[in-house]
Write a protein that holds these residues in place. Structure first.
Motif, PDB file in Angstrom:
ATOM      1  N   SER A 278       2.559   2.123  -3.494  1.00  0.00           N
ATOM      2  CA  SER A 278       1.758   2.433  -4.680  1.00  0.00           C
ATOM      3  C   SER A 278       1.963   3.888  -5.125  1.00  0.00           C
TER       4      SER A 278
ATOM      5  N   GLN B   5      -3.975  -0.114  -7.073  1.00  0.00           N
ATOM      6  CA  GLN B   5      -4.690   1.078  -6.601  1.00  0.00           C
ATOM      7  C   GLN B   5      -5.937   1.233  -7.482  1.00  0.00           C
TER       8      GLN B   5
ATOM      9  N   GLN C 137       0.822  -1.201   0.000  1.00  0.00           N
ATOM     10  CA  GLN C 137       0.000   0.000   0.000  1.00  0.00           C
ATOM     11  C   GLN C 137       0.863   1.261   0.000  1.00  0.00           C
TER      12      GLN C 137
END
Length: 543
Positions: free
Chosen positions: A61, A145, A58
């Motif tokens: 990204s 994403q 995460q």
């Protein structure tokens, strides 16, 4: 002699059994604990690895979407700040391009002393699930994403701490195993000492009874139930043994008295048996003499059959010769009378000369056949009475035997197939060979073909390794199974009361085994007729 078995002491058996059981329990328990701990640690490390992989994916990204040239180094610095656990060894970040290609983007290495590893782009599909190696595990997760694939994150977690913990656990288990074995040995010694004293006393009492042979004694009660039952059973055995010994002594005394009576009766019967044996020996000698006479009679009987056959055969050519000579004499008288009367014609003389040549030819052929038959018979008869070695042609010898028996063979419609090399010359005894073949052929005529219209006899002769092999067979009615086992025994015949003496095959057996020093076997595998295999040593002569 009883079979000797390997014995082991109760002490050794008890100690080994308890320690072996303890060892198996501790080892099984230790392996189970170590296995469970190892599996749980693997699950914990795998769970933490997945959690860290998702968190780092995460956070990566934003850097993958950025077009800034410093985004790679920035991401590397961000990874160093985020990773606060010693569990993670290495991180690789791969970016997915718009054309579908994947390229290396950034990485993290826990220790600069760690050697670098090659990229794992080619193993993305394989590492989508956790893969365990020797000292680490590996995993690759997607970086997305808004459901758009930005790249991949490769994470490698260390298994060294887990392995060190497992090693410590193994050392602890080994120490526990050592102390457990010491405890088991002490327990085994204590149990043995508790049970050994009554057992030793029981063994000592049994040894005293065995040494004194006083089987009226009894063993005392034992403190343990099992030993007490054993002592009672031994007491029963001792009581029965005492009774059995007394019974044996009584039987022995009775047997001594019976033996004495038997010896007296045996002595009387031995004297009677000696007299009977003497009578049997004298009777047996007479039987041997009688058997020898019967064998000689059998030889003469076969010779008589040959004489009858030769007489019949010789009678035909001599009769034809007498007829031809009588006809020639009549023709000669006619010519002489015509010559004396001066009426002899040239045609009459020519016819006389033609008939004369034909009659002389008939007389010559028949006299020659008669002479050949008589010569063959003389040779066979002389060979039968001769037991001396000489050199002869086997094929010629067999031809002479068949010639002397031709009358018998023709009158019974029996054909003979002779398979023998014509150049086979040997040094042996022709007399026994003649007698053997004559008896076999006559035996086939009288027994095998008695109820048949036609029969065939096959004689196959060959020389192998200084041994002459003769296979004699016929296609007659064969030999009954009840007679096969005793075919060579004297007085064995299927024509008892019809003129059969039962000495023909016995004579053949004696000639093969004694005169020729060979052996003869009845072939039981023959489905039709009979087949005899005769083998005896010979000396091959030069042709």
């Amino acid at each position: 002699m009883p079979h000797k078995t390997n014995t082991i002491t109760l002490h050794n058996r008890l100690v080994k059994s308890i320690m072996t059981l303890t060892l198996l329990i501790i080892i099984t328990l230790s392996i189970s604990i170590i296995y469970i701990v190892d599996e749980q640690e693997n699950e914990i490390i795998a769970s933490e690895t997945r959690a860290w992989a998702n968190i780092l994916a995460q956070n990566s990204s934003l850097f993958l979407k950025s077009d800034n040239d410093n985004s790679q180094s920035a991401l590397s610095s961000q990874l160093k700040k985020l990773i606060s656990t010693p569990l993670i060894n290495r991180i690789h970040i791969y970016r997915a391009n718009e054309d579908g290609s994947i390229e290396y983007f950034s990485s993290y290495n826990k220790n600069l002393n760690f050697p670098a590893v090659s990229d794992k782009i080619s193993q993305i599909s394989q590492l989508s699930t956790i893969q365990y190696e020797e000292n680490h595990l590996e995993l690759i997760v997607k970086i997305t994403q808004d459901q758009h694939l930005l790249g991949y994150l490769y994470i490698q977690s260390s298994l060294v701490e887990k392995q060190n913990f497992i090693k410590k656990l193994i050392y602890l288990m080994l120490s526990f195993l050592f102390f457990a074995l010491l405890l088991a040995f002490g327990v085994a010694q204590w149990l043995f000492n508790k049970t050994d004293q009554p057992v030793a006393k029981l063994i000592e009492d049994i040894g005293q009874i065995s040494q004194s042979k006083n089987y009226t004694l009894e063993l005392a009660n034992q403190p343990y139930k099992e030993l007490d039952v054993l002592a009672k059973n031994i007491n029963v055995l001792l009581s029965r043994t005492d009774k059995h010994i007394n019974k044996i002594i009584d039987n022995h005394q009775y047997a001594l008295s019976q033996n004495q009576a038997l010896e007296n009766r045996l002595s009387a019967r031995t004297d009677a048996l000696k007299e009977s044996n003497q009578e049997l020996l004298s009777t047996l000698e007479k039987l041997h003499e009688f058997q020898g006479q019967l064998v000689e009679t059998e030889k003469m009987a076969s010779l008589g059959d040959m004489v009858a056959g030769i007489a019949h055969e010789v009678n035909t050519p001599i009769g034809l010769g007498v007829t031809a000579s009588s006809l020639l004499s009549d023709k000669l008288n006619e010519v002489k009378a015509a010559f004396d009367d001066k009426t002899l014609k040239s045609s009459q003389l020519k016819k006389f000369l033609t008939d004369g040549v034909e009659n002389v030819s008939i007389i010559f052929r028949n006299l020659e056949r008669a002479a050949k038959l008589i010569s063959s018979f003389k040779k066979v008869a002389v060979d039968q009475s001769s037991a001396e070695n000489c050199t002869f042609n086997v094929h010629s010898l067999l031809d002479e035997v068949l010639l002397t028996l031709s009358s018998k063979l023709e009158s019974n419609n029996v054909s003979v197939s002779l398979l023998c090399p014509k150049d086979l010359n040997i040094n042996s005894q022709p007399g026994p060979i003649n007698q053997i073949l004559i008896n076999l052929i006559l035996n086939s005529i009288y027994h095998a073909f008695e109820e048949l219209d036609h029969g065939t006899i096959t004689i196959n002769v060959m020389n192998l390794s200084d041994q002459l092999h003769i296979n004699y067979s016929d296609d007659g009615i064969g030999i009954d199974n009840s007679v096969k086992a005793k075919i060579f025994d004297p007085f064995t015949t299927t024509k008892r009361g019809s003129g059969g003496s039962g000495l023909g095959m016995h004579l053949v057996y004696n000639l093969v085994t004694q005169a020729l020093d060979g052996h003869i076997v009845l072939n039981n595998e023959s489905k039709h007729g009979v087949s005899f295999d005769i083998t005896f040593p010979v000396e091959l002569a030069a042709t």
